[in-house]
Design an enzyme around this catalytic site. Structure first.
Site, mmCIF file in Angstrom:
data_model
loop_
_atom_site.group_PDB
_atom_site.id
_atom_site.type_symbol
_atom_site.label_atom_id
_atom_site.label_comp_id
_atom_site.label_asym_id
_atom_site.label_seq_id
_atom_site.Cartn_x
_atom_site.Cartn_y
_atom_site.Cartn_z
ATOM 1 C CG ASP A 81 44.592 38.831 41.914
ATOM 2 O OD1 ASP A 81 43.791 39.481 42.612
ATOM 3 O OD2 ASP A 81 45.823 38.993 41.946
ATOM 4 N NE ARG A 126 41.961 44.154 51.203
ATOM 5 C CZ ARG A 126 43.002 43.903 50.418
ATOM 6 N NH1 ARG A 126 43.353 44.767 49.479
ATOM 7 N NH2 ARG A 126 43.679 42.772 50.561
ATOM 8 N NE ARG A 143 43.617 48.757 40.259
ATOM 9 C CZ ARG A 143 43.468 48.826 38.947
ATOM 10 N NH1 ARG A 143 42.578 49.617 38.416
ATOM 11 N NH2 ARG A 143 44.209 48.089 38.149
#
Length: 306
Positions: A81, A126, A143
């Site tokens: 991240d 992905r 999410r």
């Protein structure tokens, strides 16, 4: 000096697990610590895909500000991240030993694989790789933290959702109904935890240096260098994985189009002592092999969705 090291973290279950892992390691080494959880913008907005927010590092930004303001001494992140360029004055202080790097599919039965199906993921990487392998499928946005995403999978009629194995394993949330996606190239630094500190804080940096795992550090730096040269940030479908075996480093990476139809991949094996600039060299090869044009196409497509 008997300083209390203040540890900043997001307040999700997984982020707290990671922060407590660092806290335990520091306390075991004789340091005093304090855990300070904070909410991040990325956790507060679950209706909008990350790339649409127009910034990289949305999960790290709040902690960066807290660190620069002097509210915390260190921050613990899932390294995938973290933007490839850290804010001025903040430095990498430790990469912990890497966990499972794989993506997994949590599913409700696998009979859909050879026909039409719906898969959920909030990751462009992905999504692109799934569509590359299963072009007849539909991929929907998903999410939230891992607990939220697992609940959404349960509540919707999707066939499955893609997760990082490490995240589910860390908080004992990995179900029985999963398969390893051995063919999917993970995000750069997937499965690795990064601790950042203030550059001028010698005491804290020295304390964290003992937690650093050199092999993991080398691998994630090769992967993140590849990402940085491609200018991927969080906005392009880029996978990269470096692994070390004895005195060799193996590197596999790819750039995909958003719809998964195009793939520009690369694989290299070099001597471990030649790892410097490996990511850069591989990225340049991908760019020269059509990657430059594909990156422009990806950026144009993303900008047109704003």
């Amino acid at each position: 000096m008997n300083k209390v090291i203040r540890i900043g973290t997001r307040d999700s279950e997984l982020a707290l697990w990671q922060a407590k892992t660092v806290q335990n390691a520091l306390e075991k080494a004789g340091h005093k610590t304090q855990l300070l959880p904070v909410k991040s913008t990325g956790d507060l907005n679950l209706n909008q895909p990350l790339y649409e927010m127009g910034i990289t590092g949305i999960f790290t930004k709040t902690l960066d500000v807290a660190m620069i303001n002097g509210d915390i001494d260190i921050a613990v992140h899932s390294m995938k991240d973290v933007p490839t360029a850290l804010p001025k004055g903040i430095v990498e202080a430790a990469v912990l030993k890497r966990a499972n790097t794989k993506d997994i599919l949590v599913h409700k039965g696998l009979d859909f694989l050879e026909k039409e199906g719906t898969i959920a993921t909030g990751s462009l990487r992905r999504k692109a790789q799934w569509l590359n392998k299963y072009p007849a499928h539909r991929v929907v946005d998903l999410r939230g933290n891992v607990n939220t995403r697992m609940k959404k999978l349960e509540d919707n009629a999707w066939n499955g959702a893609i997760f990082a194995a490490a995240g589910l394993e860390r908080i004992a949330l990995k179900p029985e109904n999963f398969i390893d996606l051995n063919w999917m190239i993970p995000a750069p630094a997937q499965g690795a935890m990064l601790v950042v500190a203030i550059e001028q804080d010698d005491f804290t940096r020295k304390a964290l240096a003992l937690l650093n795992h050199k092999e993991s550090e080398i691998c994630v730096h090769v992967e993140r260098e590849f990402l940085k040269v491609l200018e991927g940030g969080c906005t392009a479908p880029i996978g990269a994985l470096a692994t070390i075996e004895k005195d060799l480093i193996y590197f596999k990476a790819a750039l995909f189009s958003l719809d998964g139809k195009q793939k520009i991949g690369i694989e290299k094996t070099v001597a471990l002592n030649e790892f410097k600039n490996l990511g850069k060299r591989c990225a340049e090869e991908v760019l020269n092999n059509g990657g430059s044009k594909l990156m422009q196409q990806i950026k144009a497509e993303i900008n047109s969705q704003d």
